[in-house]
Design a protein around this motif. Sequence first.
Motif, PDB file in Angstrom:
ATOM      1  N   LYS A 169      -8.933  13.739   1.381  1.00  0.00           N
ATOM      2  CA  LYS A 169      -9.376  12.331   1.438  1.00  0.00           C
ATOM      3  C   LYS A 169     -10.879  12.218   1.649  1.00  0.00           C
ATOM      4  O   LYS A 169     -11.479  12.996   2.399  1.00  0.00           O
ATOM      5  CB  LYS A 169      -8.653  11.601   2.588  1.00  0.00           C
ATOM      6  CG  LYS A 169      -7.485  10.762   2.122  1.00  0.00           C
ATOM      7  CD  LYS A 169      -6.858  10.001   3.263  1.00  0.00           C
ATOM      8  CE  LYS A 169      -7.469   8.620   3.463  1.00  0.00           C
ATOM      9  NZ  LYS A 169      -6.678   7.839   4.456  1.00  0.00           N
TER      10      LYS A 169
ATOM     11  N   MET B  62      -8.530   3.026  -3.902  1.00  0.00           N
ATOM     12  CA  MET B  62      -7.855   3.765  -4.977  1.00  0.00           C
ATOM     13  C   MET B  62      -8.870   4.295  -5.996  1.00  0.00           C
ATOM     14  O   MET B  62      -8.740   5.411  -6.490  1.00  0.00           O
ATOM     15  CB  MET B  62      -6.806   2.875  -5.648  1.00  0.00           C
ATOM     16  CG  MET B  62      -5.633   2.530  -4.712  1.00  0.00           C
ATOM     17  SD  MET B  62      -4.147   1.876  -5.563  1.00  0.00           S
ATOM     18  CE  MET B  62      -4.761   0.319  -6.218  1.00  0.00           C
TER      19      MET B  62
ATOM     20  N   ASP C 191       0.381   4.242  -2.465  1.00  0.00           N
ATOM     21  CA  ASP C 191      -0.012   5.562  -1.950  1.00  0.00           C
ATOM     22  C   ASP C 191       1.159   6.543  -1.935  1.00  0.00           C
ATOM     23  O   ASP C 191       1.000   7.680  -1.494  1.00  0.00           O
ATOM     24  CB  ASP C 191      -0.556   5.442  -0.515  1.00  0.00           C
ATOM     25  CG  ASP C 191      -1.728   4.485  -0.429  1.00  0.00           C
ATOM     26  OD1 ASP C 191      -2.335   4.219  -1.491  1.00  0.00           O
ATOM     27  OD2 ASP C 191      -2.034   4.002   0.680  1.00  0.00           O
TER      28      ASP C 191
ATOM     29  N   ASP D 263       0.835  -1.212   0.000  1.00  0.00           N
ATOM     30  CA  ASP D 263       0.000   0.000   0.000  1.00  0.00           C
ATOM     31  C   ASP D 263       0.872   1.266   0.000  1.00  0.00           C
ATOM     32  O   ASP D 263       0.540   2.250  -0.659  1.00  0.00           O
ATOM     33  CB  ASP D 263      -0.909   0.053   1.246  1.00  0.00           C
ATOM     34  CG  ASP D 263      -2.093  -0.896   1.135  1.00  0.00           C
ATOM     35  OD1 ASP D 263      -2.174  -1.631   0.122  1.00  0.00           O
ATOM     36  OD2 ASP D 263      -2.932  -0.918   2.055  1.00  0.00           O
TER      37      ASP D 263
END
Lengths: 323, 323
Positions: free
Chosen positions: B232, B148, B83, B79
Motif C-alpha cells: 500500500k 483506487m 477493495d 468500499d
Amino acid sequence: MQTNEQMLSAIENYLAQTEFPAEPELLYAPIGYSLAGGGKRLRPMLLTLSCGIFSDDVKQALPAAAAVEVFHNFTLLHDDIMDNAAVRRGKPSVHAKWGQNVAILSGDAMMIYAYRLLSSVPANLLPQVLSTFNTMALEVCEGQQYDMDFEQKPKVSVVEYMHMIELKTSVLLAGSVVIGAMLGGASDEDCRRLRRFAVELGLAFQLQDDLLDSYGDQRLGKAIGGDILEGKKTYLMITAMSHADEATREMLRTAYRDPALSDAEKIGKVKSIYDRLDVPRLTEQQIQLRFERALSILDTLSVAPSRTQRMRDYAMSLMDRKN
Amino acid sequence: MQTNEQMLSAIENYLAQTEFPAEPELLYAPIGYSLAGGGKRLRPMLLTLSCGIFSDDVKQALPAAAAVEVFHNFTLLHDDIMDNAAVRRGKPSVHAKWGQNVAILSGDAMMIYAYRLLSSVPANLLPQVLSTFNTMALEVCEGQQYDMDFEQKPKVSVVEYMHMIELKTSVLLAGSVVIGAMLGGASDEDCRRLRRFAVELGLAFQLQDDLLDSYGDQRLGKAIGGDILEGKKTYLMITAMSHADEATREMLRTAYRDPALSDAEKIGKVKSIYDRLDVPRLTEQQIQLRFERALSILDTLSVAPSRTQRMRDYAMSLMDRKN
C-alpha cells in the motif's frame, strides 16, 4: 414552455448545464456519459407537467425534475451491475465500459448529486420534498430487491408481482408527480390523488412493457421475446402459470432452457401457450383497467378540467393511445 | 449527557431504536448488521461534541449524528466490495456474508436512510445542513476514487497523498463538526474554523493510523505490517520513496512481492529502510504538527475557553495523547 417539446428541451438543457469537475475522471466521466444517454425523460416530464397543473411557473420545477432523472439513472447504473447487463440504450453500460468498481462509486456519486439538485427547491418546501424523495428512493430499492428475490423463487403470485412493479416502477413516477405538485402549490389531498394517478399509470406502463416484449411493437428497437428467452417472471408468465394445468406449467418453466429448441422455437412454444390461455387479452384488460383508473383520478383534482389536459395527453401518448 | 460515555450510549441507543421493515429481508438485514458492528462512533461523537460547544441542548444533534454514522457505514460497505475486503471489525463484511448484489443495494438503501435521518433537523437549518452533507458526501467519493487511482499509479507525491486522505477521511469529520456547530447555533465564521480543526485532526488521525500499522500499538487487534505486505502507498511508503535513492526505491517497490522473502522478512526489510530514512520520526513530526494546529484552532472560536474543553479532551484521547 408552451409545448411538451419545449419542456423536454428545457429539461435536457438543465441536465446538460452542470459542469462536473474534471478530476477524479473515473468518478465524474461516467455520470456525464450516463446522463447523456437520452431516454424519454419520463420522470422529469411527469414532475414538470404535474407542477404545471397548479402553477404557470413550471421553470421552478427544473432542479427537482433533474433530481428525479439523475436518481433514475443512478438506479439503472447499479441495476446493470446487479443484472450483469452489458448494454444500456444501445451503448455499453457503465460497468461494461469502466468496470464494476467505477460503476459502484460513480453510481453513489450520482445519487448524492440527485440530492444536491433537490436541495435547491424553495426552503419552505424542502422538508416535505426531501421526505417524499427519501421514501420514494427507499421503496425503489425494495422493488429491486424483490425483483432479484423473484429470480430465485419457484412461485410468484400476481399480487406479489404487482407489488414488486409498484415499488420498482410506479413509486418513482408517483414521487415525481407528488414533488411537482408540491412545487406547484397543490393541496395535500391533490398530492395524494396524483400519487394514485401515477401508481396506476406506472402499473399500466410496466404491464404494457411486458406485453410488448413478447408481442412486439415497431417503435421498440429490441428483439421480440427477450423476456421469454431469459425465463423472466413477467406478468404474462405469471398469469399463464396461474391459469395452466401442471403439465403446461412444467413446459412454461423449462422451455427457455430446453437445449433441443432454437430461440425462435422457444419463443413460439411459450407464445402458443400464452395464446391458448388468453394471456395477451387478460394482460391488455389489466392495462386498460389501470390506465382508465389513472385518467379518472385526474378528474377528481380540485382544478379546472382544462388544467389537467396536458397531463392527460402526455399519459395517452406514453401508452400510445389516441384520444 | 454529562460524560462522553453517556453521549456514546445516547448515540448507540438512537442508532438501535430504528425499526427496519422485516421485508425485503436481504435489503434491510445487512443495514442492521452493519450498524451493530460497533466502532468508536467517532463521527457522531464529533458532531455531538461540536454542537455542545455552542448549545447545552445536545440531544437535538442525535438524528444528524446518526446520519453521519450511517453514511460512514454505507461507505465502508461499498468500499469493502471495491477493495474485496472479507472482514470488517472482526466479522464477515456484508458482501462476504450476503454476496455482492446485496451489498450494493443495501448500501444504497443505507445512504438513503442517512438522508432520512438528516431530514429531521429543524426546517430552518435544513437547507444549509443538507448542502454541507451533500458536498461532504461527494468529496468522500472523490477520496475513494483517488485512493483506487493511486493503486495503479507508479508514483504518488506527498501532496497528492495528503489531498486524498483529506477527502477520504478528514472531510467526513469536517462535515460532522460543521453540522453539529450549525445545530448548536454557531456563526458561519466559527463553522469555518471548526472545519479546519477537523481537517487537521483527520489528517493527524490518518497519519497515525499509517504509522501504527507498521509500528504497532497494543490497542489495535490487527497484525503489524499489513500495509507493507499489501504494497500500500501509505504516508510512510511515500515519504520513504521521496527520500530514497533509486536502488532503495526499487527495493521498496518490490519487497512486498518478493517470493524469496517470508512475510516477516518483507516487513523487516521495509521497516529497516524506513528506519534508515528516518520515516517514523518524520511521520510523527507531521502528526504532531497537524494535531497541534487542530488544537490551536479551537482557541480561536468565539466562545469561552471552557466550552471547548470537552472537544479538546476527546481529540487528545483519540490520538492517545495525555494532557
